[in-house]
Design an enzyme around this catalytic site. Structure first.
Site, PDB file in Angstrom:
ATOM      1  N   LYS A 101       0.825  -1.206   0.000  1.00 56.61           N
ATOM      2  CA  LYS A 101       0.000   0.000   0.000  1.00 56.61           C
ATOM      3  C   LYS A 101       0.860   1.259   0.000  1.00 56.61           C
ATOM      4  CE  LYS A 101      -1.983   3.439   2.519  1.00 56.61           C
ATOM      5  NZ  LYS A 101      -1.438   4.268   3.613  1.00 56.61           N
ATOM      6  N   ASP A 110      -6.168   0.249   0.684  1.00 56.75           N
ATOM      7  CA  ASP A 110      -6.152   0.469   2.126  1.00 56.75           C
ATOM      8  C   ASP A 110      -7.499   0.055   2.707  1.00 56.75           C
ATOM      9  OD1 ASP A 110      -7.898   2.275   1.212  1.00 56.75           O
ATOM     10  OD2 ASP A 110      -6.970   4.024   2.099  1.00 56.75           O
TER      11      ASP A 110
END
Length: 218
Positions: A121, A139
């Site tokens: 991420k 996320d």
DNA sequence: ATCCCGAGGG
DNA sequence: CCCTCTGGAT
């Protein structure tokens, strides 16, 4: 599941509601942006932005942070969650930048992933924001929104979510779609009490009607 | 699968 | 009080 066309339509509607969706983290360089993204794990961007000015002023360059005293870093970030782990990551990350990448933030995912505290991420966010390289960082918001809309199966993991989104969206829209889904998750499709009853996506949403019926949505 | 973890919102 | 926040390492 929503097909590609339906997914693109949903993302377009998000864009109408949030035309200015973009990163909320404040930083003056790729190095500092990378630190902000590491700090943002399981923490609101607002909480990160509150402490980063002092942190960045104290450690302007990777070499400064690479030599930092851990206790001092910890004291500077103590107001956010997971601060003990994060203080170690920040220093180790800066050391990695100095020893492996000549003090420069690398511009490929495989290189970014070599840095401490940097996972998929964080790497994706840095690639997209600092270098305009197409990526879809997954996320908590992207994951929740994609699952509720049935863009991906409910049991999909982060990697599967990223790949499915990349398949269903044109590459030119990846970065914008990421920001729109973040804003959607933050302000419309929140984890608790999402605003389903006034949601423009309610008709195509797999979760909305059920959440309303359970009293879990507004 | 588990741990880390303060601050803000409901 | 409880839940959540732009996760990553072990």
């Amino acid at each position: 599941m929503l097909n590609a066309k339906q997914t693109q339509t949903a993302i377009a509607i998000m864009g109408e509601i949030f035309p200015n969706a973009k990163t909320s983290l404040v930083a003056d360089s790729p190095f500092h942006f990378l630190l902000a993204v590491i700090l943002s794990a399981q923490t609101t961007d607002k909480a990160v932005n509150r402490l980063t000015p002092a942190l960045f002023a104290r450690y302007p360059q990777p070499i400064d942070l690479a030599q930092a005293d851990e206790a001092e870093v910890r004291s500077l970030i103590k107001t956010i969650g997971l601060y003990r782990n994060k203080s170690k990551y920040l220093i180790a990350c800066a050391q990695g930048l100095v020893t492996k990448f000549n003090g420069q933030v690398p511009q490929t995912r495989s290189e970014l992933l070599q840095l401490a505290g940097v996972g998929q991420k964080t790497a994706d966010v840095v690639l997209a924001e600092c270098f305009q390289i197409p990526a879809i960082a997954v996320d908590t918001h992207v994951s929740r929104v994609a699952k509720r809309l049935a863009i991906v199966p409910k049991n999909a993991n982060v990697l599967q979510i990223e790949h499915t989104l990349m398949k269903k969206l044109p590459q030119s829209s990846w970065i914008a779609a990421h920001h729109r889904m973040i804003f959607w998750g933050r302000y419309q499709c929140m984890a608790r009490q999402p605003k389903c009853s006034t949601c423009p996506l309610l008709e195509i949403c797999s979760a909305g009607k059920g959440l309303i019926k359970k009293g879990a949505a507004k």
